[in-house]
Design a protein around this motif. Structure first.
Motif, PDB file in Angstrom:
ATOM      1  N   GLY A   1       1.193  -1.330  -0.261  1.00 51.01           N
ATOM      2  CA  GLY A   1       0.222   0.291   0.219  1.00 51.01           C
ATOM      3  C   GLY A   1       0.676   1.237   0.591  1.00 51.01           C
ATOM      4  O   GLY A   1       1.071   2.348  -1.089  1.00 51.01           O
ATOM      5  N   MET A   2       1.929   1.037   0.869  1.00 50.26           N
ATOM      6  CA  MET A   2       2.411   2.280   0.655  1.00 50.26           C
ATOM      7  C   MET A   2       3.439   2.772  -0.872  1.00 50.26           C
ATOM      8  O   MET A   2       4.259   3.687  -0.850  1.00 50.26           O
ATOM      9  CB  MET A   2       4.247   1.932   2.103  1.00 50.26           C
ATOM     10  CG  MET A   2       4.542   3.282   1.740  1.00 50.26           C
ATOM     11  SD  MET A   2       4.418   4.672   3.120  1.00 50.26           S
ATOM     12  CE  MET A   2       4.282   3.950   5.102  1.00 50.26           C
ATOM     13  N   THR A   3       3.706   1.400  -0.783  1.00 55.42           N
ATOM     14  CA  THR A   3       4.213   2.003  -2.809  1.00 55.42           C
ATOM     15  C   THR A   3       3.137   2.798  -3.533  1.00 55.42           C
ATOM     16  O   THR A   3       4.498   4.067  -4.509  1.00 55.42           O
ATOM     17  CB  THR A   3       4.217   0.339  -3.371  1.00 55.42           C
ATOM     18  OG1 THR A   3       5.324  -0.404  -2.375  1.00 55.42           O
ATOM     19  CG2 THR A   3       5.294   0.684  -4.719  1.00 55.42           C
ATOM     20  N   PHE A   4       1.754   2.572  -3.183  1.00 54.10           N
ATOM     21  CA  PHE A   4       1.214   3.175  -4.169  1.00 54.10           C
ATOM     22  C   PHE A   4       1.180   5.533  -3.825  1.00 54.10           C
ATOM     23  O   PHE A   4       1.800   5.929  -4.372  1.00 54.10           O
ATOM     24  CB  PHE A   4      -0.441   3.380  -4.263  1.00 54.10           C
ATOM     25  CG  PHE A   4      -0.596   2.421  -4.521  1.00 54.10           C
ATOM     26  CD1 PHE A   4      -0.578   0.499  -4.228  1.00 54.10           C
ATOM     27  CD2 PHE A   4      -1.422   2.166  -5.897  1.00 54.10           C
ATOM     28  CE1 PHE A   4      -0.930  -0.501  -4.647  1.00 54.10           C
ATOM     29  CE2 PHE A   4      -1.972   1.518  -6.422  1.00 54.10           C
ATOM     30  CZ  PHE A   4      -1.296  -0.903  -6.001  1.00 54.10           C
ATOM     31  N   VAL A   5       1.698   5.532  -1.950  1.00 55.16           N
ATOM     32  CA  VAL A   5       1.514   6.250  -1.744  1.00 55.16           C
ATOM     33  C   VAL A   5       2.752   6.525  -1.594  1.00 55.16           C
ATOM     34  O   VAL A   5       2.745   8.182  -2.129  1.00 55.16           O
ATOM     35  CB  VAL A   5       1.536   6.307  -0.320  1.00 55.16           C
ATOM     36  CG1 VAL A   5       1.566   7.436   0.947  1.00 55.16           C
ATOM     37  CG2 VAL A   5       0.396   5.795   0.375  1.00 55.16           C
ATOM     38  N   ILE A   6       3.979   6.296  -2.114  1.00 53.14           N
ATOM     39  CA  ILE A   6       4.932   6.991  -2.209  1.00 53.14           C
ATOM     40  C   ILE A   6       5.499   7.261  -3.359  1.00 53.14           C
ATOM     41  O   ILE A   6       5.816   7.784  -4.278  1.00 53.14           O
ATOM     42  CB  ILE A   6       6.372   6.046  -1.867  1.00 53.14           C
ATOM     43  CG1 ILE A   6       6.340   6.121  -0.308  1.00 53.14           C
ATOM     44  CG2 ILE A   6       7.886   6.588  -2.536  1.00 53.14           C
ATOM     45  CD1 ILE A   6       7.675   5.115   0.655  1.00 53.14           C
ATOM     46  N   LEU A   7       4.894   6.213  -4.632  1.00 49.01           N
ATOM     47  CA  LEU A   7       4.455   6.566  -6.195  1.00 49.01           C
ATOM     48  C   LEU A   7       4.727   7.835  -6.559  1.00 49.01           C
ATOM     49  O   LEU A   7       4.869   9.019  -7.279  1.00 49.01           O
ATOM     50  CB  LEU A   7       3.997   5.764  -6.596  1.00 49.01           C
ATOM     51  CG  LEU A   7       4.456   4.130  -7.449  1.00 49.01           C
ATOM     52  CD1 LEU A   7       4.125   3.027  -7.578  1.00 49.01           C
ATOM     53  CD2 LEU A   7       6.273   5.056  -8.098  1.00 49.01           C
ATOM     54  N   THR A   8       3.381   8.729  -5.812  1.00 49.95           N
ATOM     55  CA  THR A   8       3.274   9.596  -6.362  1.00 49.95           C
ATOM     56  C   THR A   8       4.124  11.080  -4.887  1.00 49.95           C
ATOM     57  O   THR A   8       3.157  12.133  -5.123  1.00 49.95           O
ATOM     58  CB  THR A   8       0.960   9.584  -5.381  1.00 49.95           C
ATOM     59  OG1 THR A   8       1.267  10.038  -3.831  1.00 49.95           O
ATOM     60  CG2 THR A   8       0.567   9.062  -5.447  1.00 49.95           C
ATOM     61  N   ALA A   9       4.948  10.448  -4.646  1.00 50.95           N
ATOM     62  CA  ALA A   9       5.293  11.718  -4.010  1.00 50.95           C
ATOM     63  C   ALA A   9       4.909  11.666  -2.185  1.00 50.95           C
ATOM     64  O   ALA A   9       5.194  12.296  -1.483  1.00 50.95           O
ATOM     65  CB  ALA A   9       5.893  13.070  -5.011  1.00 50.95           C
ATOM     66  N   GLY A  10       3.813  10.435  -1.705  1.00 55.16           N
ATOM     67  CA  GLY A  10       3.854  11.000  -0.230  1.00 55.16           C
ATOM     68  C   GLY A  10       3.786  10.159   0.150  1.00 55.16           C
ATOM     69  O   GLY A  10       5.474  10.023   0.506  1.00 55.16           O
ATOM     70  N   ILE A  11       3.825  10.195   1.622  1.00 54.63           N
ATOM     71  CA  ILE A  11       4.360   9.558   2.911  1.00 54.63           C
ATOM     72  C   ILE A  11       3.168   9.073   3.735  1.00 54.63           C
ATOM     73  O   ILE A  11       2.555   9.802   3.899  1.00 54.63           O
ATOM     74  CB  ILE A  11       5.551   9.947   3.084  1.00 54.63           C
ATOM     75  CG1 ILE A  11       6.211   8.846   4.526  1.00 54.63           C
ATOM     76  CG2 ILE A  11       5.580  11.228   4.642  1.00 54.63           C
ATOM     77  CD1 ILE A  11       7.425   8.125   3.265  1.00 54.63           C
ATOM     78  N   ASP A  12       3.517   7.947   4.114  1.00 54.35           N
ATOM     79  CA  ASP A  12       2.073   7.711   5.482  1.00 54.35           C
ATOM     80  C   ASP A  12       3.128   7.258   6.963  1.00 54.35           C
ATOM     81  O   ASP A  12       3.595   6.275   6.659  1.00 54.35           O
ATOM     82  CB  ASP A  12       1.733   7.032   5.133  1.00 54.35           C
ATOM     83  CG  ASP A  12       0.382   6.522   5.807  1.00 54.35           C
ATOM     84  OD1 ASP A  12       0.775   7.394   7.083  1.00 54.35           O
ATOM     85  OD2 ASP A  12      -0.600   5.876   5.597  1.00 54.35           O
TER      86      ASP A  12
END
Lengths: 247, 341
Positions: free
Chosen positions: B67-78
């Motif tokens: 799931g984190m891969t999707f977030v980091i691909l948008t240049a985000g972080i969780d």
């Protein structure tokens, strides 16, 4: 011949600032119009009104004789007006073909799911690049491309929808001399395909080599609108700076 | 087909770029090297049961890393994943037990309560709601993801403590613990869930419009917007996806430990983010893959396991993993500056 685009008395005020006052502009199919003017002359404002970014304060826009009102850029695009933005609006991390189809992807239905049809997109992009006589390959990453190839990707994108009018904002501002020639060729090809092109440029040689007509804006008003054959770079420069009042 | 090609496309053949090749395969090469070294130094390492054990250990953090891969691909972080896991696990356990009255009851005494499926759905619902709230804060209030999820890290942990009164909910019947401790054949159930999730996520990222838009938003958000991509919806959805993964992982974790606790998942964000980044996904967005994340998660698991087998202190493991994380990002920066040149 019927005007594909007709602007009548376009005025735009931002608060107390008169960005445009009473600009008339006509454009025929297959015509390349050079739009020139100094920074702050109103070129961008005029383009944004045509592209649907915001409405004029007063004045009317007609496409092939029909009056239109665009609330957002999407509506202008649907009406056949495509814009090649100054920064090209490309995603460096995607391939040429994915950039062409971004937001308009071709999908294939499998049961309830829809999957990208990369093969179809790559093939169609290859055809578009071939039409533009560009050596851009559909599967190449945009990050690795030259300025001219990037331009080709941004231009190929405008051809997906069979537009009538293509607006190009400073397409030759940031690329090498050889690439400028490539881009000018692309513009001639659009013209031969019967499209109307509005070219915003600061570069006199570009305008005089591809444009049929040149329009000069100064402080929000149109000060010249004539065929390039009846003017000269010196006159246009004078019109832009104000050394020559009108022509 | 090139397995680590990060946008799933062919790249032009401009001669053999050895550096580019090494950079692309860095994580898989490192993983294979690590496996060989541990196999030579410690023969027990390659025992199938030990390898399955490695897989089981990485399955929880690996699932969230997907799931984190999707977030980091948008240049985000969780940063909130560990806390969200604690809260979702507690809610799931609470639903299964049918309340807090028999929170420690085992066996026949524990027979009241709800079916397992309710517990799973409750945990996943908490994960999705947690992710959606953070996604809304990021897309509507325009607060940077780092800040929103740092706040979330505190909020969800506090909510978990408040909800449970600080104590655990433990002692589940076998139909619950099977999901964490059971096996299908010889493969542990969480491992199957991990690989299943990875396969689905891979298909979504590479073969759907949404997946393409995730890459586009990470590559150039403004350009995506101009081209008609609903960047706000894409950004919102990636936080919902990581929330979903947290909910499912929370259930599997509580099943494996036979206990849900408010202090579960402390520091989990480190392993999760490390797996994604070591796997080659760029923190700047737009570049990365699920394959890379799976390799990254395996790499961390192999490293931990091998060091344990060699009697290296767990304190040293922490230091090693932190250093590798930094090295991976340094490498990413260097590779990025090279490709721009």
């Amino acid at each position: 011949m019927m005007n594909i685009l007709e602007l009548n008395g376009i005025t735009k005020n931002f608060g107390g600032i008169h960005a445009l006052s009473g600009v008339d502009l006509n454009l025929e199919a297959g015509q390349v119009l050079g739009l020139m003017g100094d920074n702050g002359a109103g070129k961008s404002t005029l383009i944004k009104i045509i592209a649907g970014s915001f409405p004029p304060t007063s004045g009317t826009i007609s496409l092939s004789g029909k009056p239109v009102n665009f609330a957002r850029p999407r509506e202008a695009r649907d009406a056949g007006i495509e814009v090649v933005h100054q920064d090209l609006a490309l995603c460096d991390n995607l391939t040429a073909s994915m950039n062409v189809f971004l937001g308009r992807e071709i999908v294939r239905k499998i049961g309830p799911f829809r999957f990208l049809n990369r093969t179809a997109m790559n093939e169609q992009a290859a055809e578009l690049f071939a039409d533009l006589k560009s050596e851009t390959r559909p599967k190449d990453l945009v990050r690795q491309m030259s300025g001219g190839q990037r331009q080709a990707v941004a231009i190929a994108r405008t051809r997906l929808s069979q537009p009538n009018i293509v607006i190009m904002d400073e397409p030759t501002a940031a690329i090498s001399v050889r690439q400028v020639a490539e881009v000018l060729d692309l513009i001639r090809r659009l013209q031969r395909a019967g499209l109307a092109v509005i070219l915003i440029s600061h570069r006199m040689p570009d305008v005089f080599s591809v444009c049929d007509r040149v329009v000069v804006l100064r402080r929000g008003t149109k000060v010249a609108d004539k065929p390039v054959t009846e003017t000269s770079p010196e006159e246009v420069t004078g019109l832009i700076t104000g050394a020559i009042e009108t022509a | 087909m090139n397995p680590h090609n990060t946008t799933g496309e062919m790249e032009p053949d401009t001669g053999t770029d050895w550096f580019g090749l090494a950079a692309r395969y860095a994580a898989p090469i490192f993983l294979v090297g690590l496996v060989l070294v541990f196999a030579l130094l410690q023969p027990n390492f390659l025992h199938p049961l030990n390898l399955l054990n490695v897989l089981r250990q990485v399955s929880i953090s690996g699932l969230i890393a997907i799931g984190m891969t999707f977030v980091i691909l948008t240049a985000g972080i969780d940063l909130s994943v560990g806390s969200l896991v604690a809260l979702a696990g507690l809610v799931g356990a609470y639903v299964f037990k049918g309340g807090l009255d028999n929170r420690f009851a085992i066996g026949a005494e524990a027979v009241t309560g709800n079916p397992v499926i309710y517990a799973v759905l409750a945990a996943i619902a908490v994960g999705i709601i947690g992710g959606a709230l953070q996604g809304l804060a990021i897309t509507r209030l325009k607060v940077p993801p780092f800040v929103v999820t740092l706040g979330g890290l505190s909020v969800f942990r506090g909510a978990a403590l408040l909800f449970s009164g600080g104590g655990p909910i433990s002692g589940f019947r076998p139909e619950y613990t099977w999901w964490g401790q059971g096996r299908i054949g010889i493969v542990p159930v969480p491992v199957i869930m991990f690989f299943l999730a990875a396969a689905i996520a891979h298909i979504v990222l590479k073969h759907t419009r949404f997946g393409m838009h995730v890459y586009a938003v990470g590559g150039n958000s403004a350009a995506s917007d101009l081209n008609g991509v609903n960047t706000r919806r894409v950004t919102f959805m990636v936080y919902v996806i990581v929330g979903f993964c947290c909910g499912l992982a929370a259930f599997l974790l509580s099943a494996r430990l036979n206990s849900a606790e408010a202090v579960a998942g402390m520091g989990l964000e480190l392993d999760v983010i490390a797996a994604v980044v070591i796997g080659g996904t760029s923190l700047f967005g737009g570049v990365g893959s699920i394959f890379g994340t799976v390799v990254g998660a395996l790499l961390i698991g192999v490293l931990r396991n091998g060091l344990v087998l060699m009697n290296v202190s767990s304190f040293v493991q922490q230091i090693v993993i932190g250093l590798i994380l930094i090295a991976a990002v340094a490498f990413d920066q260097y590779a990025a500056s090279r490709s721009r040149a």
